[in-house]
Design an enzyme around this catalytic site. Structure first.
Site, PDB file in Angstrom:
ATOM      1  N   HIS A  32       0.832  -1.207   0.000  1.00  0.00           N
ATOM      2  CA  HIS A  32       0.000   0.000   0.000  1.00  0.00           C
ATOM      3  C   HIS A  32       0.864   1.254   0.000  1.00  0.00           C
ATOM      4  O   HIS A  32       1.245   1.756   1.057  1.00  0.00           O
ATOM      5  CB  HIS A  32      -0.896  -0.003   1.245  1.00  0.00           C
ATOM      6  CG  HIS A  32      -1.763  -1.223   1.340  1.00  0.00           C
ATOM      7  ND1 HIS A  32      -1.279  -2.434   1.787  1.00  0.00           N
ATOM      8  CD2 HIS A  32      -3.075  -1.404   1.050  1.00  0.00           C
ATOM      9  CE1 HIS A  32      -2.271  -3.320   1.757  1.00  0.00           C
ATOM     10  NE2 HIS A  32      -3.365  -2.729   1.325  1.00  0.00           N
ATOM     11  N   LEU A  40      -8.544  -2.711  10.958  1.00  0.00           N
ATOM     12  CA  LEU A  40      -8.728  -1.267  11.113  1.00  0.00           C
ATOM     13  C   LEU A  40      -9.526  -0.926  12.369  1.00  0.00           C
ATOM     14  O   LEU A  40     -10.436  -1.650  12.765  1.00  0.00           O
ATOM     15  CB  LEU A  40      -9.413  -0.693   9.878  1.00  0.00           C
ATOM     16  CG  LEU A  40      -8.610  -0.854   8.578  1.00  0.00           C
ATOM     17  CD1 LEU A  40      -9.433  -0.383   7.376  1.00  0.00           C
ATOM     18  CD2 LEU A  40      -7.297  -0.101   8.639  1.00  0.00           C
ATOM     19  N   GLY A  75     -10.728   4.495   7.299  1.00  0.00           N
ATOM     20  CA  GLY A  75     -11.235   3.176   7.680  1.00  0.00           C
ATOM     21  C   GLY A  75     -11.260   2.999   9.189  1.00  0.00           C
ATOM     22  O   GLY A  75     -12.242   2.512   9.763  1.00  0.00           O
ATOM     23  N   ASN A 121      -7.956  11.753   3.874  1.00  0.00           N
ATOM     24  CA  ASN A 121      -7.736  11.845   2.427  1.00  0.00           C
ATOM     25  C   ASN A 121      -8.992  11.565   1.612  1.00  0.00           C
ATOM     26  O   ASN A 121      -8.957  11.562   0.381  1.00  0.00           O
ATOM     27  CB  ASN A 121      -6.577  10.932   1.994  1.00  0.00           C
ATOM     28  CG  ASN A 121      -6.863   9.460   2.276  1.00  0.00           C
ATOM     29  OD1 ASN A 121      -8.005   9.069   2.518  1.00  0.00           O
ATOM     30  ND2 ASN A 121      -5.818   8.650   2.257  1.00  0.00           N
ATOM     31  N   ILE A 174     -10.474   9.026   0.817  1.00  0.00           N
ATOM     32  CA  ILE A 174     -10.394   7.874  -0.095  1.00  0.00           C
ATOM     33  C   ILE A 174     -10.320   6.591   0.730  1.00  0.00           C
ATOM     34  O   ILE A 174      -9.590   6.523   1.721  1.00  0.00           O
ATOM     35  CB  ILE A 174      -9.115   7.964  -0.980  1.00  0.00           C
ATOM     36  CG1 ILE A 174      -9.232   9.093  -2.008  1.00  0.00           C
ATOM     37  CG2 ILE A 174      -8.828   6.641  -1.688  1.00  0.00           C
ATOM     38  CD1 ILE A 174     -10.116   8.815  -3.193  1.00  0.00           C
ATOM     39  N   HIS A 187      -4.161   3.184  -3.414  1.00  0.00           N
ATOM     40  CA  HIS A 187      -4.322   2.666  -2.046  1.00  0.00           C
ATOM     41  C   HIS A 187      -3.522   1.378  -1.831  1.00  0.00           C
ATOM     42  O   HIS A 187      -2.725   1.291  -0.900  1.00  0.00           O
ATOM     43  CB  HIS A 187      -5.803   2.395  -1.729  1.00  0.00           C
ATOM     44  CG  HIS A 187      -5.996   1.471  -0.570  1.00  0.00           C
ATOM     45  ND1 HIS A 187      -6.118   1.915   0.724  1.00  0.00           N
ATOM     46  CD2 HIS A 187      -6.035   0.107  -0.497  1.00  0.00           C
ATOM     47  CE1 HIS A 187      -6.241   0.871   1.533  1.00  0.00           C
ATOM     48  NE2 HIS A 187      -6.195  -0.228   0.822  1.00  0.00           N
ATOM     49  N   GLU A 211     -17.648  -4.125  24.579  1.00  0.00           N
ATOM     50  CA  GLU A 211     -16.809  -5.324  24.721  1.00  0.00           C
ATOM     51  C   GLU A 211     -15.568  -5.247  23.833  1.00  0.00           C
ATOM     52  O   GLU A 211     -14.459  -5.592  24.266  1.00  0.00           O
ATOM     53  CB  GLU A 211     -17.621  -6.585  24.362  1.00  0.00           C
ATOM     54  CG  GLU A 211     -18.779  -6.879  25.302  1.00  0.00           C
ATOM     55  CD  GLU A 211     -20.036  -6.062  24.981  1.00  0.00           C
ATOM     56  OE1 GLU A 211     -20.060  -5.366  23.951  1.00  0.00           O
ATOM     57  OE2 GLU A 211     -20.996  -6.119  25.778  1.00  0.00           O
ATOM     58  N   PHE A 271     -20.881 -12.978  24.520  1.00  0.00           N
ATOM     59  CA  PHE A 271     -20.521 -11.742  23.832  1.00  0.00           C
ATOM     60  C   PHE A 271     -19.030 -11.681  23.482  1.00  0.00           C
ATOM     61  O   PHE A 271     -18.532 -10.654  23.011  1.00  0.00           O
ATOM     62  CB  PHE A 271     -20.960 -10.522  24.642  1.00  0.00           C
ATOM     63  CG  PHE A 271     -22.451 -10.508  24.877  1.00  0.00           C
ATOM     64  CD1 PHE A 271     -23.324 -10.773  23.826  1.00  0.00           C
ATOM     65  CD2 PHE A 271     -22.987 -10.272  26.126  1.00  0.00           C
ATOM     66  CE1 PHE A 271     -24.700 -10.795  24.029  1.00  0.00           C
ATOM     67  CE2 PHE A 271     -24.359 -10.292  26.342  1.00  0.00           C
ATOM     68  CZ  PHE A 271     -25.226 -10.556  25.290  1.00  0.00           C
ATOM     69  N   HIS A 329     -21.064 -16.905  32.750  1.00  0.00           N
ATOM     70  CA  HIS A 329     -22.345 -17.399  32.220  1.00  0.00           C
ATOM     71  C   HIS A 329     -22.046 -18.263  30.997  1.00  0.00           C
ATOM     72  O   HIS A 329     -22.394 -17.957  29.877  1.00  0.00           O
ATOM     73  CB  HIS A 329     -23.285 -16.226  31.909  1.00  0.00           C
ATOM     74  CG  HIS A 329     -23.643 -15.424  33.139  1.00  0.00           C
ATOM     75  ND1 HIS A 329     -22.701 -14.809  33.932  1.00  0.00           N
ATOM     76  CD2 HIS A 329     -24.837 -15.173  33.717  1.00  0.00           C
ATOM     77  CE1 HIS A 329     -23.298 -14.199  34.944  1.00  0.00           C
ATOM     78  NE2 HIS A 329     -24.597 -14.415  34.848  1.00  0.00           N
ATOM     79  N   HIS A 364     -28.357 -15.661  25.169  1.00  0.00           N
ATOM     80  CA  HIS A 364     -27.309 -15.474  26.168  1.00  0.00           C
ATOM     81  C   HIS A 364     -26.543 -16.753  26.494  1.00  0.00           C
ATOM     82  O   HIS A 364     -25.583 -16.715  27.257  1.00  0.00           O
ATOM     83  CB  HIS A 364     -27.914 -14.905  27.457  1.00  0.00           C
ATOM     84  CG  HIS A 364     -28.243 -13.442  27.357  1.00  0.00           C
ATOM     85  ND1 HIS A 364     -29.007 -12.929  26.340  1.00  0.00           N
ATOM     86  CD2 HIS A 364     -27.894 -12.393  28.146  1.00  0.00           C
ATOM     87  CE1 HIS A 364     -29.131 -11.617  26.509  1.00  0.00           C
ATOM     88  NE2 HIS A 364     -28.451 -11.266  27.587  1.00  0.00           N
TER      89      HIS A 364
HETATM   90  C1  LIG Z   1     -11.357  -4.536   9.976  1.00  0.00           C
HETATM   91  C2  LIG Z   1     -10.826  -4.373   8.599  1.00  0.00           C
HETATM   92  N1  LIG Z   1     -11.674  -4.392   7.560  1.00  0.00           N
HETATM   93  C3  LIG Z   1     -11.206  -4.302   6.304  1.00  0.00           C
HETATM   94  C4  LIG Z   1      -9.871  -4.198   6.066  1.00  0.00           C
HETATM   95  C5  LIG Z   1      -9.352  -4.136   4.650  1.00  0.00           C
HETATM   96  N2  LIG Z   1      -8.890  -2.774   4.347  1.00  0.00           N
HETATM   97  C6  LIG Z   1      -7.609  -2.429   4.448  1.00  0.00           C
HETATM   98  S1  LIG Z   1      -7.333  -0.818   4.122  1.00  0.00           S
HETATM   99  C7  LIG Z   1      -8.963  -0.549   3.809  1.00  0.00           C
HETATM  100  C8  LIG Z   1      -9.454   0.813   3.418  1.00  0.00           C
HETATM  101  C9  LIG Z   1      -9.067   1.774   4.411  1.00  0.00           C
HETATM  102  O1  LIG Z   1      -9.308   3.072   3.979  1.00  0.00           O
HETATM  103  P1  LIG Z   1      -8.450   4.219   4.643  1.00  0.00           P
HETATM  104  O2  LIG Z   1      -8.301   3.943   6.073  1.00  0.00           O
HETATM  105  O3  LIG Z   1      -9.070   5.495   4.258  1.00  0.00           O
HETATM  106  O4  LIG Z   1      -7.033   4.037   4.000  1.00  0.00           O
HETATM  107  P2  LIG Z   1      -6.436   4.762   2.711  1.00  0.00           P
HETATM  108  O5  LIG Z   1      -7.095   4.144   1.517  1.00  0.00           O
HETATM  109  O6  LIG Z   1      -6.742   6.194   2.837  1.00  0.00           O
HETATM  110  O7  LIG Z   1      -4.996   4.441   2.788  1.00  0.00           O
HETATM  111  C10 LIG Z   1      -9.686  -1.720   3.967  1.00  0.00           C
HETATM  112  C11 LIG Z   1     -11.137  -1.826   3.756  1.00  0.00           C
HETATM  113  C12 LIG Z   1      -9.020  -4.175   7.178  1.00  0.00           C
HETATM  114  N3  LIG Z   1      -7.703  -4.093   7.055  1.00  0.00           N
HETATM  115  N4  LIG Z   1      -9.519  -4.244   8.438  1.00  0.00           N
HETATM  116 MG   LIG Z   2      -8.476   7.147   3.363  1.00  0.00          MG
END
Ligand SMILES: Cc1ncc(C[n+]2csc(CCOP(=O)(O)OP(=O)(O)O)c2C)c(N)n1
Ligand SMILES: [Mg+2]
Length: 656
Positions: free
Chosen positions: A30, A121, A158, A187, A189, A261, A406, A432, A456, A468
């Site tokens: 990336h 993320l 994200g 950004n 994006i 990206h 949680e 949970f 539980h 539960h």
């Molecule tokens: C929980 C989770 N879901 C999905 C992904 C796959 N994923 C990696 S980067 C990304 C997009 C993230 O967008 P952003 O944070 O804006 O990063 P940018 O494109 O700006 O570098 C996704 C969906 C991940 N790494 N973690």
């Molecule tokens: Mg972004």
């Protein structure tokens, strides 16, 4: 550091060049995020971050968390450029290849300079909240001279969309964690394209509503970035800094587009980018004067560290501080003496209550234990007398009311454990655990000593019903590598399992505990749970059957045994509080407990899937459907957990 903006620009371009070249060489990765955040990171490292590349684990360093873990080349570039031992430039050349510490996403076990493992993320922010909690707690206990550092996070769109960030920022706002600063790579994006496709949320407003300070900057204007960081540092609240950036900044044809990206720029675009940046050095070569500027940044941290070391040397608490930061448990056997005494008693308590009783003994003896619950304190039995609430009024408090969060709790506990100096434990209902499963998985992957108190633990919770009642949870947790899943059978095993959990420095633990009372089954033996499974009752009549059970079903197994013995059928009972520890025993031990010449029967109030590994084609007694709403005494026989139901099944298999 007084570097003028043209030198800072060159330094930032070094990050861009390394990132695009490493991704190109790996043919995966990336580049967009590191190229977009290069300027912000350069200002942070040159003017704000407290770090010393010569001592990556210096306890009073600032923590830098790359929550947007896909931008791993940003971190690898920073660590190399500032002069950490690892990664080397060769490691970076081998980005994403087997045995390179420069893994696809940063892994704390690969690099001393990676504070945590990120990539899922949102969890980086939540772990950073945990680090900031640990920092404030240790500051309150040991004072400014020993502990006074900040936590910086780089997060993307994200991270800020993921629900866990909201749980985490709620905690940070409540606790006024002013040392926490989140640098948002704003950004607009994500992978699919513009953020307009998927969100219209006013993120700054949401952070402000959660008690945060919010500021903005042009993420490519060094003076403006520095201004925003200074503002964030000065504000007593946690800060979100919206850094308006262009993804892939520097690439003439791809900057600003989602195409940059997660794909290499391509050879032609790399040439064009070099041209546009005025960067003539070959791939993986950093011009000497630019590298020298980067390498000079650590000097300030080295100075701060030596001042810190001088303070530590004369601090009356230095030994205790060093012990806690090294993750070593205190000496002393008060707890052991109490637990030994329990052997001579006959206490019938729920294992969640037994856990509380164990905690009442352990928390005074182990002051680094910091407990909590996701709004189920009275049900999880996690609070003890000495664990008073953690709050801005008393950061020395050792109990966190995590609220109904949680996932946020689990991720924060990871951050606390990784910060060091603290052993976090926290509770919710076992059912949970799915809400926080990925954080539990990250505890295991990161080798973080976190203890999950999950109560539980079966249909035995009764009337709350199938929503539960965990059925698949205990077995599904056992699928996670490097996680010890304990299901103790009585008060003695519960104390033993707590002991093992605390001693497991690089392995997290789950304690699956009952709501309902269980009789004490043990009156002797020392730490038998440490082998994961052991013979609790031996057959009197010639042995035909071995009953392997966990938790609340060990009592039932003992009753089944007695009924079989009364019919002249010899049966052992093997209690198996931790299958992972049992698996680690040698073949002879395992064959002795689960011998091939007996009918092997498993009894656990959960799915039977997985028990075949232990009982072969013997009998598996379990529950392979959802539970039901009714009192526990009704449910167990209804689902076949009774002597009357099990004995005939065994007799049928024995052909008697
Ligand atoms: C929980 C989770 N879901 C999905 C992904 C796959 N994923 C990696 S980067 C990304 C997009 C993230 O967008 P952003 O944070 O804006 O990063 P940018 O494109 O700006 O570098 C996704 C969906 C991940 N790494 N973690
Ligand atoms: Mg972004």
């Amino acid at each position: 550091m007084n570097l003028d903006t043209s030198r800072l620009a060159q330094m930032a371009n070094a990050i861009r060049a390394l990132s695009m070249d490493a991704v190109q060489a790996a043919n995966s990765g990336h580049p967009g995020m590191p190229m977009g955040m290069a300027d912000v990171a350069t200002v942070l490292y040159s003017q704000y971050l407290k770090f010393d590349p010569a001592a990556p684990k210096w306890p009073d360093r600032d923590r830098f968390v790359l929550s947007a873990g896909h931008g791993s080349m940003l971190l690898y570039s920073l660590l190399y450029l500032t002069g950490y031992d690892s990664p080397t430039i060769d490691d970076i050349r081998k980005f994403r290849q087997l045995h390179s510490p420069c893994a696809g996403h940063p892994e704390n076990t690969e690099l001393a300079g990676a504070e945590c493992t990120t990539g899922p993320l949102g969890q980086g922010i939540a772990m950073a909240v945990g680090m900031a909690i640990a920092e404030r707690h240790l500051n309150a206990v040991f004072g400014d001279g020993l502990v006074d550092h900040r936590t910086w996070v780089v997060a993307g769109d994200g991270c800020l969309m993921e629900g866990v960030n909201h749980e985490a920022i709620g905690l940070a706002g409540l606790h006024k964690l002013g040392g926490l600063n989140v640098l948002w790579d704003d950004n607009s994006i994500t992978i699919d394209g513009s953020t307009d496709l998927s969100t219209c949320e006013n993120i700054p407003a949401r952070y402000e509503a959660a008690g945060w300070h919010v500021t903005r900057c042009d993420g490519h204007d060094h003076a403006d970035i520095a201004r925003a960081l200074a503002e964030a540092q000065a504000d007593p609240r946690p800060s979100l800094i919206a850094c308006k950036t262009v993804i892939g900044k520097g690439s003439p044809n791809k900057a600003g587009s989602h195409s940059v990206h997660g794909s290499p720029l391509g050879a032609d675009e790399i040439v064009a980018t070099r041209e546009a940046l005025g960067w003539s050095a070959p791939a993986f070569e950093i011009p000497a004067e630019i590298l020298a500027d980067w390498r000079s940044l650590g000097a300030k941290g080295a100075e701060l560290r030596s001042e810190w070391e001088a303070r530590v040397a004369t601090d009356p608490q230095r030994r205790e501080f060093a012990r806690r930061m090294a993750g070593k448990l205190p000496e002393g056997d008060e707890a052991e003496a109490v637990f030994k005494d329990w052997l001579g008693q006959s206490q019938k308590v729920a294992t969640r209550k037994a856990s509380e009783m164990a905690l009442e003994v352990l928390t005074p003896a182990v002051p680094e234990m910091v407990g909590g619950s996701a709004d189920l304190t009275g049900s999880n039995n996690t609070k003890t007398k000495v664990t008073t609430p953690f709050s801005p009024a008393d950061y020395a408090g050792r109990y966190l009311y995590y609220g109904i969060r949680e996932f946020g709790m689990a991720a924060a506990m990871n951050g606390m454990a990784l910060h060091g100096g603290v052993i976090p434990y926290g509770g919710t209902f076992l059912v949970f655990s799915d809400y926080c499963r990925n954080a539990i998985r990250l505890s295991a992957l990161q080798q973080a000593r976190v203890v999950y108190v999950l109560t539980h633990d079966s249909i035995g919770l009764g009337e709350d019903g199938p929503t539960h009642q965990p059925v698949e949870h205990v077995m599904s947790m056992r699928l996670i590598p490097n996680l010890n899943v304990f299901r103790p059978a009585d008060i003695i095993e519960t104390a033993e399992c707590w002991n093992i959990a605390l001693q497991s420095e690089a392995t997290p633990s789950v304690l699956a505990l009952t709501r309902q009372n269980l009789p004490q089954l043990r009156d002797g033996g020392d730490m038998l749970s440490a082998k994961g499974g052991y013979r609790l009752r031996a057959a009197s009549a010639p042995r035909k059957v071995v009953l392997a059970a966990t938790g609340s079903e060990v009592e039932l197994a003992c009753n089944v045994r007695d009924a079989l013995e009364a019919k002249g059928i010899g049966a052992d009972v093997v209690s198996m509080p931790c299958l992972e520890l049992f698996d680690a025993q040698d073949a002879a031990y395992k064959a002795d407990l689960l011998p091939a010449d007996a009918l092997l029967v498993s009894i656990e109030a959960g799915v039977t899937w997985g028990w075949q590994k232990y009982v072969g084609n013997g009998l598996t007694i379990g529950i392979d459907s959802f539970g039901a709403s009714a009192p526990a005494e009704v449910l167990f026989p209804h689902f076949g957990f009774s002597v009357e139901a099990i004995v005939p099944k065994i007799e049928a298999r024995l052909g008697v």
